[in-house]
Design an enzyme around this catalytic site. Sequence first.
Site, PDB file in Angstrom:
ATOM      1  N   GLY A 153      13.557 106.277 -18.753  1.00 18.31           N
ATOM      2  CA  GLY A 153      14.031 105.389 -17.677  1.00 18.31           C
ATOM      3  C   GLY A 153      13.826 106.015 -16.294  1.00 18.31           C
ATOM      4  CG  ASP A 154      13.376 103.563 -12.648  1.00 21.35           C
ATOM      5  OD1 ASP A 154      12.235 103.812 -13.098  1.00 21.35           O
ATOM      6  OD2 ASP A 154      13.671 102.544 -11.976  1.00 21.35           O
ATOM      7  CE1 TYR A 157      25.419 109.928  -2.453  1.00 25.28           C
ATOM      8  CE2 TYR A 157      26.636 110.721  -0.549  1.00 25.28           C
ATOM      9  CZ  TYR A 157      25.580 110.018  -1.087  1.00 25.28           C
ATOM     10  OH  TYR A 157      24.678 109.410  -0.260  1.00 25.28           O
ATOM     11  CG  LEU A 158      31.646 114.654  -7.150  1.00 25.86           C
ATOM     12  CD1 LEU A 158      32.618 114.765  -8.303  1.00 25.86           C
ATOM     13  CD2 LEU A 158      32.395 114.861  -5.849  1.00 25.86           C
ATOM     14  CG  HIS A 195      28.218 107.878  -4.105  1.00 24.52           C
ATOM     15  ND1 HIS A 195      28.313 108.350  -5.378  1.00 24.52           N
ATOM     16  CD2 HIS A 195      27.150 107.026  -4.109  1.00 24.52           C
ATOM     17  CE1 HIS A 195      27.345 107.830  -6.121  1.00 24.52           C
ATOM     18  NE2 HIS A 195      26.629 107.015  -5.372  1.00 24.52           N
ATOM     19  NE  ARG A 236      17.842 108.119   1.994  1.00 20.96           N
ATOM     20  CZ  ARG A 236      17.111 108.603   1.009  1.00 20.96           C
ATOM     21  NH1 ARG A 236      15.821 108.776   1.162  1.00 20.96           N
ATOM     22  NH2 ARG A 236      17.673 108.895  -0.153  1.00 20.96           N
ATOM     23  CG  ASP A 289      25.784 100.737  -5.022  1.00 15.39           C
ATOM     24  OD1 ASP A 289      25.677 101.299  -6.130  1.00 15.39           O
ATOM     25  OD2 ASP A 289      24.867 100.723  -4.179  1.00 15.39           O
TER      26      ASP A 289
END
Length: 790
Positions: free
Chosen positions: A35-36, A205-206, A267, A365, A262
Amino acid sequence: MLGRVLCTVLLVGALPSPAAASQGHISVILLGATGDLAKKYLWQGLFQLYMDQVSSGHSFTFHGAALAAQEEGQRLMFDVLKKLSCPPDEPPNRCAVLKDQFLKLSQYHQLKTAENYTALNREIETLLGQEGLKEAGRIFYFSVPPFAYTEIAQHISSSCRPPAGAWLRVVLEKPFGHDLESAQQLAAQLAGFFREEEMYRVDHYLGKQAVAHILPFRDQNRRFLDPIWNRHHVERVEVVLKETVDAKGRTSFYEQYGVIRDVLQNHLTEALMFLIMELPANVSSAQEVLQHKLQALQSLWGLDRSSAVLGQYQAYDSQVQEELQEARGRVSTTPTFAGVLIHSDSPRWEGIPFLLTSGKALDERVGYARVLFRNRAYCPQSGSLRDAGHSQCKPKQIIFYFGHGALGTPAVLVSRNLFQPAMPKDSWKEAEARSDLHILEQPLSDFYMYSPVKERDAYSVLISNIYHGRKDFFITTENLLASWAFWTPLLDSTSRQPPRLYPGGVENQQLLDFEMVSGGLAFTLAEPAELLSPSRHMPSDFRAIQSKFRQSPLVSAWAEDLISQLASDMEQAALSSVARSGHFHLALSGGSSPVGLFQRLARHHYSFPWQHTHVWLVDERCVPLTDGESNFQGLHRHLLQHVRVPYLNIHPMPVHLNQRLCVEEDGGAQLYAQDIVALVANASFDLVLLGVGTDGHTASLFPRSETGLEGAPGVVLTESPVKPHQRMSLSLPLINRARQVFVLVLGKGKHDITTLLSRVGHEPSKWPISGVSPSSGQLVWYVDYEALLG
Ligand code: BG6
């Protein structure tokens, strides 16, 4: 085959020595190997693990698994493995040898049926037997959609557990539910197969270096931070993730989740917790870190509709229509941008705003978490001193910069007019102070700036922490549920709110600027008319519909309006009751649905006669009252601590007696019943507030319950199918003595049971709620549009 290879790698391989396997063997099984996520990060992370740990004394094999047939899966997987890259700091020769070994130690398996799992288990056992290796543990990485979790979990638990003495670690990827109830369900299912310490829920994010360094930074700089890390010195805390990409190609996922679920719920909340939690004495103790983080989450003040501003980029609707083949004209209210204002009631942070912001299709970003300090200095003169980085007049801040943006690397930045921080030299290096670059509108030369000596991708960091068993880098069940308990009321109250439209990119200009006004957030500028499409106008002044449901009065509206109606009706009932008898005996249910109601009562109903109100519990979970799962604890947090109910009028259920929970002989249920008889005239509550579960349960009376559905009015101990299993509850006959019973039903998840209840008769053993029928009192249903209409 793997056996031979493992043997060759161990004995002949250039780097590992024959003693390499003295610590035992680790099998890593990557589910979703083609998978991705696996392609982009996980295989690279596993290769990094192999490079780092090749001399650790452990031997490894890597088993990629997916549903594809053997040959095809093998081809797809090796296409990915061949492209694995060598990190810049790794000598190319060593890396090439290790890559060759890594490929030889990796194998593809089709994992589809129970037999496939048994075969995998057999293969691992045979391999270890042949090589005479002791098994250290198995890592199962679930890189698959959550609907597949339960089945895979069942197979692993029944046929792929390592033998006693070896550990099992299962790694799970979000989403972990989409609200409190679904997260509870998923957690309960997984708990049927795995122990808490076996589960590693990933929040990538951790693993970001700047996020992972927040606690060590706070710890190593206690000397400077202790006096200023509090409400007297901090002006505000911000956690921001701005993205330029939009949701194109992912709308089937995004439409169900939106930006809050999301990234804010996970996060950004996680990064915020690292900033605001009390610093444990030992920041390397996973247990202390997790405990303090949970306390920080629980200290947050509940959110309501005014706590957030929501936006949606303009092209989103048409992308949804195209990708999901939705009918033209259908309007999505899914937010792609959100700003949320959060407060904590901990003594350290009371009154300090925490702002979380994220959006798709923005101008840049960038992601960061920063603490902005108050500035007491005033500098009337301009001039060189004022412009120098050390000037007291410059903003004072500490920024944990996640990456991307102007800097392009993760970084920790501290304003030069604050202090020069202590940083671990082996992992963070001081970067050059450049004044040509700006960060958050300040020249970089205003900061002490540090970046990682070795930049590591978040997944590599997390995989290494899984290997080391560092649970503080992962989300525990308690942490997860506390986070959903915090976010769900906002999600419910904004689910129908039309978000502000924005064009996307730099064209957004100031359209998404927002400000703090009267305890909430509001966009600074009015929404320009040309961005509003006419179909997006929602009726704003619709009234709560009044009609009948199961032959009783029904009030229905969008959730937020319904709750305000219910709160007003409760206030009215309380005022009449106090006028009639001098008291108001109110029995309240727990769970997530009433949280918004409690908050509303606490904030908006100043005429509520709390002084004369007795608060009782409809039901309770058999956990200590200090536990996050306790209904009383939720009630206290969202309502009781904010209103003035006399101490003696508060009646928690005695689930904890003689230092044990809900033991029949301790007679807790009888004690509660006696209190009711002693204080409530005729044991008839003035008002009972109930909810309905998706299985038709109400209070803690579950389908086919052996107690509480009939017989004499009383209080009973019951069993719940989901954890915590033991409960205490008012019985149906006692509920039916009430003068008034209000039933609150919220959310799409309740649509099926609502439809079913509209058709069935009185069958309490199948659907306990259908047995609610006050003998001489009144029953009113408060059902929101989502539950009623789906
Ligand atoms: C993911 C979200 O969890 O995090 C994405 O599903 C988001 O929508 C991504 O883009 C952001 O992660 P990063 O590492 O790119 O900041």
